[in-house]
Design a protein around this motif. Structure first.
Motif, PDB file in Angstrom:
ATOM      1  N   LYS A  38       0.818  -1.202   0.000  1.00  0.00           N
ATOM      2  CA  LYS A  38       0.000   0.000   0.000  1.00  0.00           C
ATOM      3  C   LYS A  38       0.864   1.270   0.000  1.00  0.00           C
ATOM      4  O   LYS A  38       1.858   1.365   0.708  1.00  0.00           O
ATOM      5  CB  LYS A  38      -0.926   0.020   1.214  1.00  0.00           C
ATOM      6  CG  LYS A  38      -2.050  -1.012   1.159  1.00  0.00           C
ATOM      7  CD  LYS A  38      -3.034  -0.702   0.047  1.00  0.00           C
ATOM      8  CE  LYS A  38      -4.198  -1.674   0.046  1.00  0.00           C
ATOM      9  NZ  LYS A  38      -5.166  -1.373  -1.044  1.00  0.00           N
ATOM     10  N   ARG A 214       4.535  -3.882 -11.909  1.00  0.00           N
ATOM     11  CA  ARG A 214       3.280  -3.689 -11.176  1.00  0.00           C
ATOM     12  C   ARG A 214       2.984  -2.207 -10.988  1.00  0.00           C
ATOM     13  O   ARG A 214       1.840  -1.765 -11.146  1.00  0.00           O
ATOM     14  CB  ARG A 214       3.344  -4.384  -9.813  1.00  0.00           C
ATOM     15  CG  ARG A 214       3.229  -5.893  -9.866  1.00  0.00           C
ATOM     16  CD  ARG A 214       2.956  -6.475  -8.484  1.00  0.00           C
ATOM     17  NE  ARG A 214       4.012  -6.163  -7.534  1.00  0.00           N
ATOM     18  CZ  ARG A 214       5.081  -6.930  -7.335  1.00  0.00           C
ATOM     19  NH1 ARG A 214       5.234  -8.047  -8.026  1.00  0.00           N
ATOM     20  NH2 ARG A 214       5.997  -6.595  -6.437  1.00  0.00           N
ATOM     21  N   GLU A 219      -0.693  -1.515 -10.209  1.00  0.00           N
ATOM     22  CA  GLU A 219      -1.056  -2.687  -9.419  1.00  0.00           C
ATOM     23  C   GLU A 219      -0.226  -2.743  -8.145  1.00  0.00           C
ATOM     24  O   GLU A 219       0.798  -2.074  -8.023  1.00  0.00           O
ATOM     25  CB  GLU A 219      -0.846  -3.965 -10.230  1.00  0.00           C
ATOM     26  CG  GLU A 219      -1.697  -4.034 -11.505  1.00  0.00           C
ATOM     27  CD  GLU A 219      -1.345  -5.234 -12.351  1.00  0.00           C
ATOM     28  OE1 GLU A 219      -0.344  -5.927 -12.033  1.00  0.00           O
ATOM     29  OE2 GLU A 219      -2.051  -5.481 -13.346  1.00  0.00           O
ATOM     30  N   ASP A 223      -3.361  -6.039  -3.835  1.00  0.00           N
ATOM     31  CA  ASP A 223      -4.635  -6.004  -4.556  1.00  0.00           C
ATOM     32  C   ASP A 223      -5.414  -7.294  -4.325  1.00  0.00           C
ATOM     33  O   ASP A 223      -4.874  -8.402  -4.476  1.00  0.00           O
ATOM     34  CB  ASP A 223      -4.401  -5.806  -6.053  1.00  0.00           C
ATOM     35  CG  ASP A 223      -3.902  -4.410  -6.386  1.00  0.00           C
ATOM     36  OD1 ASP A 223      -3.976  -3.539  -5.498  1.00  0.00           O
ATOM     37  OD2 ASP A 223      -3.434  -4.203  -7.519  1.00  0.00           O
ATOM     38  N   GLY A 224      -6.678  -7.150  -3.970  1.00  0.00           N
ATOM     39  CA  GLY A 224      -7.534  -8.325  -3.764  1.00  0.00           C
ATOM     40  C   GLY A 224      -7.444  -8.926  -2.378  1.00  0.00           C
ATOM     41  O   GLY A 224      -8.208  -9.836  -2.055  1.00  0.00           O
ATOM     42  N   LEU A 225      -6.524  -8.431  -1.560  1.00  0.00           N
ATOM     43  CA  LEU A 225      -6.386  -8.953  -0.204  1.00  0.00           C
ATOM     44  C   LEU A 225      -7.238  -8.135   0.769  1.00  0.00           C
ATOM     45  O   LEU A 225      -7.581  -6.992   0.493  1.00  0.00           O
ATOM     46  CB  LEU A 225      -4.923  -8.915   0.240  1.00  0.00           C
ATOM     47  CG  LEU A 225      -3.929  -9.730  -0.582  1.00  0.00           C
ATOM     48  CD1 LEU A 225      -2.524  -9.572  -0.008  1.00  0.00           C
ATOM     49  CD2 LEU A 225      -4.321 -11.206  -0.627  1.00  0.00           C
ATOM     50  N   VAL A 226      -7.554  -8.736   1.890  1.00  0.00           N
ATOM     51  CA  VAL A 226      -8.286  -8.035   2.948  1.00  0.00           C
ATOM     52  C   VAL A 226      -7.462  -8.124   4.229  1.00  0.00           C
ATOM     53  O   VAL A 226      -6.652  -9.040   4.396  1.00  0.00           O
ATOM     54  CB  VAL A 226      -9.685  -8.658   3.174  1.00  0.00           C
ATOM     55  CG1 VAL A 226     -10.538  -8.491   1.931  1.00  0.00           C
ATOM     56  CG2 VAL A 226      -9.576 -10.135   3.538  1.00  0.00           C
TER      57      VAL A 226
END
Length: 247
Positions: A38, A214, A219, A223-226
């Motif tokens: 992030k 990326r 990207e 990405d796509g993780l919680v």
């Protein structure tokens, strides 16, 4: 990243520190909103508002490292964004623990951003002073200069690096621990120049170039993780691992 538990999940300094705090506080609850890759603005927009709403007693915030790697990053503007996050957390009544960037002086290639990290750190020290935040000075942690404190990607800490950071953070919080983060590393044989050069090239192919690709595509590894612990909840304490970590 790079600090795996036996079940394949990641531990990290924050979980190690939380385990130490939970040992001493029966009512302790813990959330971990962090996601790998992030940028600071994403942390401020996605994670800080949650912390402000929940108003925990203590918030640790560590961000900006991914931004500093990007060419053309405005370090002072980045620090201004960071300060707004700290102000919001302090206004919500949270104690805040901040982290400077570690010193990358012995990290091939990555050490090129060392001047930016130093400027950023100077800004962070001022922010901590102005807003009454606690500061874990990773730059001043000499054991973290050793390459063994880092994983193969040279961007994330090794399990031993995470262990030492957890111990140092506990020290800043005035929490007693039984081990010493300053413990010297065992002696190691020098690496021949050719072998070191080959390792640098392998790292560039395996880690640096994919990271650049990326970034150019907008990207992130996250990405796509919680978040693994999106809400404050009691922390289970399984069998003790080395250094006070519960893994």
């Amino acid at each position: 990243m790079s600090d795996e538990a036996p079940d394949g999940s990641y531990v990290g300094w924050a979980d190690r520190l939380a385990a130490t705090l939970a040992e001493r506080n029966p009512g302790f609850r813990y959330a971990n909103l962090a996601l790998r890759g992030k940028m600071l603005r994403e942390i401020i927009e996605e994670q800080v508002p949650i912390a402000v709403e929940v108003k925990p007693d203590l918030v640790t915030i560590c961000g900006g490292g991914n931004d500093l790697i990007v060419p053309g990053c405005d370090v002072d503007a980045l620090a201004e964004e960071y300060e707004q996050a700290v102000k919001a957390l302090r206004a919500a009544g949270c104690e805040v623990v901040m982290f400077t960037g570690p010193d990358p002086r012995d990290q091939p290639v990555v050490r090129r951003v060392r001047p930016k990290v130093a400027i950023y750190n100077a800004n962070l020290r001022g922010i901590a002073d102005r807003h009454g935040a606690m500061l874990v000075d990773l730059w001043a942690m000499k054991p973290l200069v050793d390459v063994r404190a880092w994983s193969d990607d040279r961007l994330h800490f090794s399990p031993e690096g995470h262990r030492r950071i957890a111990l140092r953070t506990a020290e800043v919080l005035d929490v007693p621990v039984t081990e010493e983060w300053r413990e010297p590393w065992p002696p190691v044989e020098p690496t021949p120049w050719l072998r070191s050069r080959q390792a640098d090239l392998a790292w560039t192919r395996t880690h640096l170039l994919p990271w650049v690709r990326r970034h150019l595509r907008g990207e992130s590894m996250g990405d796509g993780l919680v978040p693994k612990r999106p809400e404050l909840s009691p922390l289970a304490l399984p069998a003790r691992g080395k250094g006070g970590a519960r893994v």
